[in-house]
Enzyme design. Structure first.
Site, PDB file in Angstrom:
ATOM      1  CG  LEU A 100      -1.912  -1.226   1.176  1.00 48.42           C
ATOM      2  CD1 LEU A 100      -2.533  -1.490   2.537  1.00 48.42           C
ATOM      3  CD2 LEU A 100      -3.000  -0.976   0.130  1.00 48.42           C
TER       4      LEU A 100
ATOM      5  CE  LYS B 137      12.204   0.284   0.252  1.00 46.73           C
ATOM      6  NZ  LYS B 137      13.037   0.015  -0.928  1.00 46.73           N
TER       7      LYS B 137
ATOM      8  CE  LYS C 226       6.087   5.868   1.206  1.00 46.57           C
ATOM      9  NZ  LYS C 226       5.466   4.545   1.035  1.00 46.57           N
TER      10      LYS C 226
END
Ligand code: NAD
Length: 293
Positions: free
Chosen positions: A68, A174, A243
């Site tokens: 998502l 990550k 983001k």
């Protein structure tokens, strides 16, 4: 988990789509759901079934992969009325491959644990091609028991897996990875501009760097694959990369780590918003020339 059981994939975008088809190719029975109408049904010819709702998907699967856009969407999918926390049966295993906020991840995992649902974070590298060819690298956060349980599913979508720590550690790792990606692209674009200004061909420069110690992921992969050929079709958008850069900034701020290089890179990525739209390929950052201070 019954390893021959059905696997669900929620979020069938650039990454989730490839994961679903890789799972089907590896012999798993796969059911997909996406909020966008028609997306799941379009994968029927690649062996992926379509669910009409998250609840319908949860009724049939033993393991769910989330792919998502953001933590906010993950929370909506988990905590919504039709969501995983309310609808799933105890014993379900959730693998969140979203690049997400570690604090949100820990909250989600704790809430699911109360409902008897296991959770690991398993964000991915390798882009849409890596997802479609099952060659991604995954960094895993969770208990050793849950990671071992997930192994048959993880092996069907990735070539390398590193278990980095408890829940949330995958997402921390990550974010650090993508912080470096953001720095590497900016650093390589400066190298290319210096070379051009001094009469050196950029492609020759990058070829030379890749045999020397100046190489990085941008010179090894981004320039040869998406930039020099002017394709800019990596399947990873500016919106998602910005983001990730914001998540990196929050990680540094939260831990009060002094990281001037990363902070400068974050400022440049944010400034690029004025000229590079969210829908652009993230590699376009190399065309952003920041104004002089
Ligand atoms: P994407 O925007 O292509 O796909 C996201 C999908 O989620 C879309 O199909 C969207 O319709 C669906 N979605 C949104 N809200 C939903 C909801 N409430 N319920 C169900 N589906 C919903 O994004 P992507 O490029 O596939 O990236 C997915 C995640 O993987 C992101 O967190 C991204 O940062 C990360 N990631 C992407 C890449 C890449 O190269 N694209 C690489 C590594 C990691």
């Amino acid at each position: 988990m019954n390893t021959t059981g059905k696997v669900g994939v929620i979020g069938l975008g650039n990454m989730g789509r490839g994961m679903a088809t890789s799972l089907a190719r590896a012999g798993h029975s796969v059911l997909g759901y996406d909020a966008a109408p028609g997306v799941a049904a379009a994968l029927a010819d690649q062996g992926v079934g379509a669910a009409d709702s998250i609840a319908a998907l949860l009724a049939e699967v033993d393991c769910v992969i989330l792919s998502l856009p953001t933590s906010a969407v993950v929370e909506q999918v988990v905590f919504g009325a039709d969501g995983v926390a309310r609808q799933a049966r105890p014993g379900l295993l959730v693998i969140d491959t979203t690049t997400a906020e570690p604090a949100s991840t820990r909250r989600v995992a704790a809430a699911l644990a109360e409902a008897g649902i296991a959770f690991i974070d398993g964000p991915v590298s390798g882009g849409p091609k890596g997802a479609a060819t099952a060659t991604m690298t995954m960094v895993l956060g969770g208990s050793s028991e849950d990671v071992a349980r997930a192994e048959p599913v993880l092996a069907a979508i990735s070539a390398k897996r590193v278990h980095v720590g408890p829940v949330g550690a995958g997402h921390v790792t990550k974010i650090i990875n993508n912080m470096l990606t953001g720095i590497h692209l900016l650093a390589a674009s400066e190298a290319v501009r210096v070379a051009q200004a001094n009469g050196v061909d950029p492609e020759k420069l990058v070829d030379a760097l890749n045999g020397g110690s100046g190489r990085n992921s941008a010179t090894l992969t981004n320039y040869p694959t998406w930039i020099f050929n002017d394709r800019f079709d990596s399947g990873f958008t500016m919106k998602l990369m910005r983001k990730d850069v914001r998540l990196a900034e929050a990680l540094l701020d939260g831990a009060q780590v002094h990281a001037p290089v990363a902070q400068t890179a974050a400022r440049l990525w944010a400034a690029s918003e004025a000229t590079l739209g969210d829908g652009e390929d993230f590699n376009r950052i190399v065309q952003f020339v920041p104004p002089r201070d």
